[in-house]
Design a protein around this motif. Structure first.
Motif, PDB file in Angstrom:
ATOM      1  N   GLN A  16      17.312   8.432 -21.182  1.00  0.00           N
ATOM      2  CA  GLN A  16      16.229   8.476 -22.176  1.00  0.00           C
ATOM      3  C   GLN A  16      15.324   9.691 -22.001  1.00  0.00           C
ATOM      4  N   LYS A  17      15.713  10.563 -21.050  1.00  0.00           N
ATOM      5  CA  LYS A  17      14.936  11.795 -20.801  1.00  0.00           C
ATOM      6  C   LYS A  17      13.450  11.484 -20.657  1.00  0.00           C
ATOM      7  N   ARG A  18      13.157  10.511 -19.811  1.00  0.00           N
ATOM      8  CA  ARG A  18      11.760  10.173 -19.595  1.00  0.00           C
ATOM      9  C   ARG A  18      11.430  10.343 -18.115  1.00  0.00           C
ATOM     10  N   GLN A  19      10.164  10.402 -17.814  1.00  0.00           N
ATOM     11  CA  GLN A  19       9.741  10.571 -16.441  1.00  0.00           C
ATOM     12  C   GLN A  19       9.155   9.269 -15.911  1.00  0.00           C
ATOM     13  N   ASP A  20       9.592   8.901 -14.692  1.00  0.00           N
ATOM     14  CA  ASP A  20       8.996   7.793 -13.972  1.00  0.00           C
ATOM     15  C   ASP A  20       8.326   8.388 -12.737  1.00  0.00           C
ATOM     16  N   ALA A  21       7.554   7.584 -12.025  1.00  0.00           N
ATOM     17  CA  ALA A  21       6.894   8.147 -10.850  1.00  0.00           C
ATOM     18  C   ALA A  21       6.810   7.131  -9.719  1.00  0.00           C
ATOM     19  N   LEU A  22       6.880   7.667  -8.515  1.00  0.00           N
ATOM     20  CA  LEU A  22       6.637   6.870  -7.317  1.00  0.00           C
ATOM     21  C   LEU A  22       5.410   7.449  -6.626  1.00  0.00           C
ATOM     22  N   LEU A  23       4.441   6.571  -6.377  1.00  0.00           N
ATOM     23  CA  LEU A  23       3.230   6.999  -5.669  1.00  0.00           C
ATOM     24  C   LEU A  23       3.210   6.272  -4.329  1.00  0.00           C
ATOM     25  N   VAL A  24       3.041   6.985  -3.238  1.00  0.00           N
ATOM     26  CA  VAL A  24       2.847   6.306  -1.959  1.00  0.00           C
ATOM     27  C   VAL A  24       1.416   6.544  -1.493  1.00  0.00           C
ATOM     28  N   LEU A  25       0.861   5.503  -0.910  1.00  0.00           N
ATOM     29  CA  LEU A  25      -0.564   5.511  -0.602  1.00  0.00           C
ATOM     30  C   LEU A  25      -0.760   5.097   0.843  1.00  0.00           C
ATOM     31  N   ASN A  26      -1.625   5.803   1.519  1.00  0.00           N
ATOM     32  CA  ASN A  26      -1.904   5.499   2.906  1.00  0.00           C
ATOM     33  C   ASN A  26      -3.408   5.454   3.095  1.00  0.00           C
ATOM     34  N   ILE A  27      -3.890   4.375   3.711  1.00  0.00           N
ATOM     35  CA  ILE A  27      -5.344   4.242   3.879  1.00  0.00           C
ATOM     36  C   ILE A  27      -5.809   5.184   4.981  1.00  0.00           C
ATOM     37  N   ASP A  28      -6.845   5.930   4.702  1.00  0.00           N
ATOM     38  CA  ASP A  28      -7.347   6.892   5.679  1.00  0.00           C
ATOM     39  C   ASP A  28      -8.027   6.160   6.843  1.00  0.00           C
ATOM     40  N   ARG A  29      -7.758   6.605   8.049  1.00  0.00           N
ATOM     41  CA  ARG A  29      -8.388   6.096   9.281  1.00  0.00           C
ATOM     42  C   ARG A  29      -8.265   4.579   9.449  1.00  0.00           C
ATOM     43  N   PHE A  30      -7.173   4.039   8.953  1.00  0.00           N
ATOM     44  CA  PHE A  30      -7.011   2.586   9.066  1.00  0.00           C
ATOM     45  C   PHE A  30      -6.822   2.162  10.523  1.00  0.00           C
ATOM     46  N   LYS A  31      -6.122   2.993  11.258  1.00  0.00           N
ATOM     47  CA  LYS A  31      -5.834   2.644  12.650  1.00  0.00           C
ATOM     48  C   LYS A  31      -7.131   2.489  13.446  1.00  0.00           C
ATOM     49  N   THR A  32      -8.052   3.409  13.257  1.00  0.00           N
ATOM     50  CA  THR A  32      -9.351   3.355  13.937  1.00  0.00           C
ATOM     51  C   THR A  32     -10.064   2.044  13.604  1.00  0.00           C
ATOM     52  N   LEU A  33     -10.017   1.720  12.308  1.00  0.00           N
ATOM     53  CA  LEU A  33     -10.668   0.517  11.831  1.00  0.00           C
ATOM     54  C   LEU A  33     -10.058  -0.736  12.448  1.00  0.00           C
ATOM     55  N   ASN A  34      -8.742  -0.719  12.445  1.00  0.00           N
ATOM     56  CA  ASN A  34      -7.972  -1.841  12.983  1.00  0.00           C
ATOM     57  C   ASN A  34      -8.290  -2.059  14.457  1.00  0.00           C
ATOM     58  N   ASP A  35      -8.355  -0.937  15.176  1.00  0.00           N
ATOM     59  CA  ASP A  35      -8.637  -1.026  16.609  1.00  0.00           C
ATOM     60  C   ASP A  35     -10.066  -1.502  16.846  1.00  0.00           C
ATOM     61  N   ALA A  36     -10.989  -1.025  16.020  1.00  0.00           N
ATOM     62  CA  ALA A  36     -12.407  -1.345  16.243  1.00  0.00           C
ATOM     63  C   ALA A  36     -12.731  -2.782  15.859  1.00  0.00           C
ATOM     64  N   ARG A  37     -12.165  -3.273  14.753  1.00  0.00           N
ATOM     65  CA  ARG A  37     -12.576  -4.591  14.248  1.00  0.00           C
ATOM     66  C   ARG A  37     -11.568  -5.697  14.529  1.00  0.00           C
ATOM     67  N   GLY A  38     -10.439  -5.333  15.042  1.00  0.00           N
ATOM     68  CA  GLY A  38      -9.449  -6.360  15.365  1.00  0.00           C
ATOM     69  C   GLY A  38      -8.427  -6.526  14.262  1.00  0.00           C
ATOM     70  N   HIS A  39      -7.228  -6.983  14.672  1.00  0.00           N
ATOM     71  CA  HIS A  39      -6.125  -7.057  13.718  1.00  0.00           C
ATOM     72  C   HIS A  39      -6.323  -8.106  12.646  1.00  0.00           C
ATOM     73  N   ALA A  40      -7.054  -9.168  12.956  1.00  0.00           N
ATOM     74  CA  ALA A  40      -7.264 -10.214  11.950  1.00  0.00           C
ATOM     75  C   ALA A  40      -8.042  -9.654  10.773  1.00  0.00           C
ATOM     76  N   THR A  41      -9.099  -8.885  11.080  1.00  0.00           N
ATOM     77  CA  THR A  41      -9.871  -8.245  10.012  1.00  0.00           C
ATOM     78  C   THR A  41      -8.992  -7.253   9.266  1.00  0.00           C
ATOM     79  N   GLY A  42      -8.187  -6.504  10.027  1.00  0.00           N
ATOM     80  CA  GLY A  42      -7.273  -5.531   9.425  1.00  0.00           C
ATOM     81  C   GLY A  42      -6.343  -6.186   8.420  1.00  0.00           C
ATOM     82  N   ASP A  43      -5.814  -7.342   8.796  1.00  0.00           N
ATOM     83  CA  ASP A  43      -4.892  -8.050   7.889  1.00  0.00           C
ATOM     84  C   ASP A  43      -5.593  -8.469   6.602  1.00  0.00           C
TER      85      ASP A  43
END
Ligand code: C2E
Ligand code: CA
Ligand code: CA
Length: 415
Positions: A16-43
């Protein structure tokens, strides 16, 4: 599931000569957050993020979690052109950025998030696989991250040649106006006896490298932004300067200027036109503004108000490309119009195609009833001119009588 879905979409997108797109997204500084607040909060946070993103998406888009703090969004059927697709994806990305900036309330705490996004448009090559596409999106994501987070990047060669060229044209056009690279061409409009009674002003771009460019190359690009407003305003000022010359004093002659809907809808448009006339010393009775049918689709009352003010001052209005848009006959009656321009597709086939012949006859009788004059565009052959003259009083504009030429050439002929 994401990869399966891409694999399924690929053959359709190609066909159909059309364009589709894939977007990948990564949360900035998530690891720091996860470590600081705990995995339960991270989840909990990841769940909240997923819900926020989902709100932005349309039905038919697919949201996937790739692992960790990485999500993917698959957007089918974006557009047929890659530059349109890029624009749509940029909007989606902006929406996602905005929705993540609203603070999250998780476990009694307020958390703000940013994200980086990478986008790959597809299909790009005939043999793309779903893995190629994922890799390109991840490459773009990596680029967005290295730029410092909170950003969106496209996989570079997703910009195909056409898209690159459009971006380049837009960039160069911005400086073309101040650099004096635009030219006014005029195309004669003649009556049935062949006398030039008016002319249409058509822009050309004297590009320093690419030579003289026709408007088809740059007007559609200019129309996507306010560039068209600057361009149309430049044209109006130039035409007013021409019309202020002595040769027009006391002469019945009009020059028609194209007005794009975006310019027409700009606040202060009517005042701007009147100011251009005043400052140049040209008379309103020498100016015609060409508008398109599309203008009547939105907010017709304010269109009528703007047109009426200008019309009262003596400016004429012409409906360009008549028959190709969505004319509402009811609106035609309400607008202060003076002229219809029958689009060249009807004119050119009228002598040979009975359907087009009937349409042209219909437009001519409509114009007569509404007391509008008629300009036929794209008259190339004597047969076309004869057909028109046999069916009504028509002004002709076309290669048979004259191509667009530099303003000075046409004005010298008129003199
Ligand atoms: P348009 O307003 O419909 O202008 C008529 C177009 O038809 C012109 O193309 C003209 O050269 C072409 N044409 C005239 N006679 C014939 C003919 O006998 N046969 C054929 N095949 N074509 C003929 P051009 O100059 O390339 O302009 C294209 C379009 O660009 C215009 O279509 C108009 O929509 C836009 N445009 C041009 N100048 C301006 C401007 O200053 N402002 C805005 N907003 N648009 C402009
Ligand atoms: Ca026109
Ligand atoms: Ca036209």
């Amino acid at each position: 599931m994401l990869l399966d879905r891409i694999e399924m979409m690929l053959p359709f997108a190609r066909r159909q000569k059309r364009q589709d797109a894939l977007l990948v997204l990564n949360i900035d500084r998530f690891k720091t957050l996860n470590d600081a607040r705990g995995h339960a909060t991270g989840d909990l946070l990841l769940q909240a993020v997923a819900l926020r993103i989902k709100e932005v998406l349309r039905e038919g888009d697919l949201l996937a979690r790739m692992g960790g703090d990485e999500f993917a969004i698959l957007v089918p059927e974006l557009a047929s052109r890659s530059d349109d697709a890029m624009l749509r994806m940029l909007h989606i990305a902006e929406h996602v950025h905005d929705s993540l900036h609203i603070p999250f309330a998780v476990d009694g705490e307020t958390i703000r998030l940013g994200a980086s996004m990478g986008i790959a448009l597809f299909p790009q090559n005939a043999d793309d696989s779903q893995i190629d596409i994922l890799r390109r999106a991840n490459t773009a994501l990596h680029q967005a991250k290295t730029q410092g987070g909170g950003r969106t990047a496209f996989f570079e060669s997703a910009m195909d040649e056409a898209a690159k060229q459009r971006f380049q044209v837009e960039r160069e056009l911005r400086t073309a106006i101040p650099n004096g690279e635009l030219r006014v061409f005029l195309q004669p409009q003649v009556d049935a006896q062949g006398n030039m009674v008016a002319a249409e002003a058509l822009v050309r771009w004297q590009h320093p490298q690419r030579g003289l460019l026709a408007p088809g190359v740059f007007i559609p690009i200019a129309e996507e932004s306010d560039l068209i407003v600057d361009l149309d305003d430049w044209m109006l000022a130039e035409v007013c300067r021409l019309l202020a010359r002595d040769m027009f004093a006391g002469r019945q002659f009009r020059i028609a200027v194209n007005v794009s809907p975006r310019q027409f809808r700009k606040a202060g448009f009517a005042e701007g036109v009147l100011a251009r006339l005043r400052n140049s010393g040209a008379e309103a009775s020498h100016l015609t503004l060409e508008v398109t049918e599309g203008l009547m689709l939105q907010d017709v009352n304010s269109v009528i108000a703007t047109m009426s003010g200008l019309s009262n001052s003596g400016i004429h209005f012409s409906v360009d490309d008549f028959g190709t848009g969505y004319s509402s006959l009811a609106y035609l009656k309400r607008l202060p119009l003076n002229e219809l321009k029958i689009d060249k597709t009807f004119v050119q086939d009228a002598p040979s195609d009975p359907d087009d012949a009937a349409l042209v006859e219909g437009m001519l009788s409509l114009a007569k009833h509404l007391h509008l004059s008629v300009v036929a565009e794209g008259v190339e052959t004597q047969a076309q001119a004869d057909f028109l003259n046999a069916h009504g009083t028509v002004i002709h504009q076309g290669y048979l009588f004259g191509k667009p030429e530099p303003a000075e050439t046409i004005l010298a002929k008129l003199k």
